[in-house]
Design a protein around this motif. Structure first.
Motif, PDB file in Angstrom:
ATOM      1  N   LEU A   3       0.805  -1.218   0.000  1.00  0.00           N
ATOM      2  CA  LEU A   3       0.000   0.000   0.000  1.00  0.00           C
ATOM      3  C   LEU A   3       0.839   1.269   0.000  1.00  0.00           C
ATOM      4  CD1 LEU A   3      -2.833  -0.999   2.495  1.00  0.00           C
ATOM      5  CD2 LEU A   3      -2.887  -1.020  -0.002  1.00  0.00           C
ATOM      6  N   ASP A   7      -1.807   5.512  -4.184  1.00  0.00           N
ATOM      7  CA  ASP A   7      -2.694   4.562  -4.852  1.00  0.00           C
ATOM      8  C   ASP A   7      -4.098   4.526  -4.243  1.00  0.00           C
ATOM      9  OD1 ASP A   7      -0.672   3.827  -6.548  1.00  0.00           O
ATOM     10  OD2 ASP A   7      -0.040   2.106  -5.336  1.00  0.00           O
ATOM     11  N   LEU A   8      -4.306   5.352  -3.210  1.00  0.00           N
ATOM     12  CA  LEU A   8      -5.602   5.312  -2.525  1.00  0.00           C
ATOM     13  C   LEU A   8      -6.417   6.557  -2.864  1.00  0.00           C
ATOM     14  CD1 LEU A   8      -4.331   4.013   0.933  1.00  0.00           C
ATOM     15  CD2 LEU A   8      -5.471   2.679  -0.854  1.00  0.00           C
ATOM     16  N   HIS A  27      -8.435   1.402  -3.565  1.00  0.00           N
ATOM     17  CA  HIS A  27      -7.058   1.113  -3.960  1.00  0.00           C
ATOM     18  C   HIS A  27      -7.071   1.003  -5.476  1.00  0.00           C
ATOM     19  CE1 HIS A  27      -3.503  -1.766  -4.322  1.00  0.00           C
ATOM     20  NE2 HIS A  27      -3.003  -0.685  -3.739  1.00  0.00           N
ATOM     21  N   LYS A  36      -9.602   3.558   5.449  1.00  0.00           N
ATOM     22  CA  LYS A  36      -8.264   4.052   5.801  1.00  0.00           C
ATOM     23  C   LYS A  36      -8.363   4.912   7.053  1.00  0.00           C
ATOM     24  CE  LYS A  36      -5.952   7.604   3.780  1.00  0.00           C
ATOM     25  NZ  LYS A  36      -5.213   8.356   2.729  1.00  0.00           N
ATOM     26  N   CYS A  82      -4.907   0.546   6.897  1.00  0.00           N
ATOM     27  CA  CYS A  82      -5.961   0.192   5.944  1.00  0.00           C
ATOM     28  C   CYS A  82      -6.581  -1.135   6.325  1.00  0.00           C
ATOM     29  CB  CYS A  82      -5.392   0.121   4.537  1.00  0.00           C
ATOM     30  SG  CYS A  82      -4.841   1.738   3.981  1.00  0.00           S
TER      31      CYS A  82
END
Ligand code: ATP
Ligand code: MG
Length: 339
Positions: A3, A7-8, A27, A36, A82
């Motif tokens: 992660l 990318d979130l 994601h 998150k 996350c």
């Protein structure tokens, strides 16, 4: 998942707590939807790395009663955790929306929490430390899972000073500065179950929901065994015996130490609430006769004030009401669809 914050994609906010906020995110490389949690931590880089290492234990927690962990990373000055997103949210939000929760559903909640606590302790020697309705989550499949357990000692230390709202689920022995044990979680479960069944916090006639506890930040942290958070260290008499509860007048309550908090017509300071928990009989599932006797007895056994008499989560799995709840025909998926 490997992660990274880039990318979130933020979708919307799920809620806010004392420690930070929780957002629903996607994601983007995989399309996976997650929750998150962003925790602001005022700690040195070495401590933050230590926290991150400790959080990795959660990768090994696999139970249908525990929120799945997808990963954690540093995003200065925050730590992001996350996890599995639960689309019906937490039980405090649910009862505040739909009112008191029917007792058979509360029985399923009790079962799920006991299973989750037993798994955490038996397999990982983890004590939850923060059982309360906002840490019990539900989804539209009717699953009930617990989150926010104390895996990281360093994280607990780092956020302890700004972490206050929890104190009211604290067991009498914790208020008095004793070590945390699995039995302290059982007390918190008992308080939570009454709250769900009545649709209000059991001490709410004494302390209002919207009370501002911020004056006590750093003083009443629930996470420091034997330190600042015992009543004695707050300069209060360890016991203020009352012959008769009703003899305590409003005026008497107001002249207490600490900040008086405005409640529903009554006032009580947070310190008095803690004293109340220590000195007065534990709350019960009342009025008598409204709930099944087995449920009343289960809650009573969670709220035994002497931790030596209180059972562990594992032993409570054999309780009559819990055995009934295991087989009770209530359809949680159908129930969840009404939220
Ligand atoms: P405190 O900070 O006192 O522990 P809290 O548990 O409400 O209170 P957070 O843990 O930050 O604070 O959570 C805030 C809210 O976000 C929760 O009340 C819950 O409704 C929501 N939430 C947390 N985790 C999830 C999740 N995995 N899925 C869905 N909603 C969540
Ligand atoms: Mg929480």
């Amino acid at each position: 998942f490997d992660l990274r914050n880039e990318d979130l994609k933020d979708l919307h906010e799920l809620g806010q707590g004392n420690g930070g906020s929780v957002k629903l995110v996607e994601h983007t490389p995989t399309g996976k939807i997650m929750a998150k949690k962003i925790v602001l931590i005022d700690a040195k880089p070495a401590v933050r790395k230590q926290i991150l290492r400790e959080l990795q234990i959660m990768h090994n927690c696999h139970s249908k009663y525990i929120i799945s962990f997808y990963g954690a990373f540093l995003a200065d000055p925050n730590i992001c955790i996350c996890m599995e997103a639960m689309d019906k949210g937490s039980l405090d939000g649910i009862y505040k929306k739909i009112g008191p929760i029917e007792i058979d559903v509360v029985g399923k909640v009790a079962l799920a929490v006991l299973e989750g606590l037993t798994y955490l302790y038996d397999v990982h020697r983890i004590i939850h430390r923060d059982i309360k309705p906002s840490n019990i989550l539900c989804n539209s499949q009717g699953e009930i899972k617990i989150c926010d357990f104390g895996v990281s000692g360093e994280l607990i230390n780092s956020i302890a000073d700004t972490f206050v709202g929890t104190s009211t689920y604290m067991s009498p022995e914790r208020i008095q500065g004793a070590q945390y044990t699995v039995k302290s979680d059982v007390w918190s479960l008992g308080i939570s179950l009454i709250e769900l069944a009545l649709g209000r916090f059991p001490f709410s006639e004494s302390l209002s929901d919207d009370s501002d506890l911020s004056d006590f930040e750093g003083t009443l942290s629930p996470a420091r065994p034997g330190s600042m958070n015992s009543l004695a260290s707050l300069g209060l008499p360890p016991s203020r015996k009352r012959d008769n509860k009703s003899a305590t007048s409003k005026k008497d309550k107001r002249k207490s130490k600490g900040v008086s908090l405005q409640g529903g017509g009554m006032t009580m300071s947070i310190l008095e609430l803690l004293q109340h928990i220590v000195n007065e009989p534990a709350p019960r599932l009342t009025p008598e006769g409204r709930f099944p006797e087995q449920a009343e007895q289960f809650v009573d056994s969670c709220l035994l004030k002497d931790p030596d008499q209180r059972k562990t989560p594992k032993d409570l799995l054999k309780d009559e009401w819990i055995m009934y709840s295991r087989t009770s025909p209530i359809d949680l998926e159908a129930w969840a669809s009404t939220i």
